[in-house]
Design a protein around this motif. Sequence first.
Motif, short mmCIF file in Angstrom:
data_model
loop_
_atom_site.label_atom_id
_atom_site.label_comp_id
_atom_site.label_asym_id
_atom_site.label_seq_id
_atom_site.Cartn_x
_atom_site.Cartn_y
_atom_site.Cartn_z
N ASN A 18 42.40 44.85 20.00
CA ASN A 18 41.97 46.13 19.40
C ASN A 18 42.89 46.60 18.29
N SER A 19 43.99 45.86 18.05
CA SER A 19 44.94 46.25 17.01
C SER A 19 44.84 45.39 15.76
N ASP A 269 38.42 52.97 19.55
CA ASP A 269 37.42 51.91 19.56
C ASP A 269 37.02 51.63 18.11
N ASN A 271 35.16 49.46 16.73
CA ASN A 271 33.74 49.24 16.54
C ASN A 271 32.96 50.53 16.35
N GLU A 296 33.86 42.47 10.90
CA GLU A 296 33.52 43.53 11.85
C GLU A 296 32.55 44.53 11.22
#
Length: 413
Positions: A18-19, A269, A271, A296
């Motif tokens: 997530n980073s 998050d 996303n 992404e």
Amino acid sequence: MNQIKKLLIIGFVWPEPNSSAAGGRMMQLISIFKQNGFEITFASAAQDSDFMVDLSEFGVIKKSIELNSESFDDFVAELNPDVVLFDRFMIEEQFGWRVTEKCPKAIRILDTEDLHCLRTARQKAFKENRTFELVDLLSEEVAKREIASILRCDLSLIISEFEMKILEENFRINADLLFYLPFLVNRMEEKELFELPAFEDRKNFVFIGNFLHEPNWNTVQYLKEAVWPFIKKDFPDAVLEVYGAYPSQKVLQLHSPKNGFYIMGRAEDANEVVKKARVVLAPIRFGAGLKGKLLEAMQCGTPSVTTSVGSEAMHSDLSWNGFVEDNPVEFAKKAIKLYQDENLWKQSQINGIEIINKCYQTSDYADSLISMVKKLLEDSENHRLHNFMGNLLQHHAYKSTMYMSKWIEAKNK
């Protein structure tokens, strides 16, 4: 490959999907090997972090190791892995000779992440205000170390087709030592766009990126100073939200609500953040590899405006999911146009799906990687016999790394 094979991954850091894109890439590799029956141990000398993934949830054994310590020799000899994957060339430099000494039959794989020498040479050219040339790589000190590491390994995973070409043509690396492995995602259908927020339900521009990565900090600085003033001039209501892990004080100082420029810090998050935005801005001026943030964006149905460096090797011969523009004035114009023109925005979304499905399918690469690893396991002796330069480096120049490490080890005692 009937019996269970052991894979040891030696990480530069513990994975933080997530980073950073690098963290996501590592989890993709873990998934491929896990699905093919490998027993995986992930070792690293890095400190634990609050945002590292819980490896046990993925059936991976976690092991903390020390730099310049014979304790690693005991650990790797006892584990006796069939395959060792080094996360970046610096890790191969540090631990490769120990693996070779204690587990000479283990297949050695290098995951380059991106070509560090390309990123370094581009950054140097940028700071010296000159155009980067491929010949710059040949005098780059990091290149000598990185290419030596690639030659010492049985296989190197290369994330970009542009970098594959550099290695084969500029550095004359044998293609048998290289395996092209981009980011891997699942196929996406156009109908999935209807499940994402619609044009009218999205707002604001967004940038997202880990600030421990120098090109990301430079991009945000450039956005603030060179691009954003032109956007605000023609689109006064424009708002840009900048997200990223590990923002430094100099990043935080760019926060300017009155100019619609918001430094938001780490995204809970990523996303969700990208799905709610209407357009991703990424005027990247130097770097290497593939840009996880741009892939992404495509998965989130969010068109983007980037530079030629940002889009490099990312979309084959397909139309970009937005615009590729290097001039700051034109970049600003294209960003506004993409933000305001719904038809153009929707077509850009479709372009993104075409890129995903042509360039990043897990099914196109995962099985081939495992087949290559099986082949190496079955015939490593013959493979190594034909890698004369790699054998030469193992025999001579490599010893300097080993003796330096042994000297540090003795000094520490």
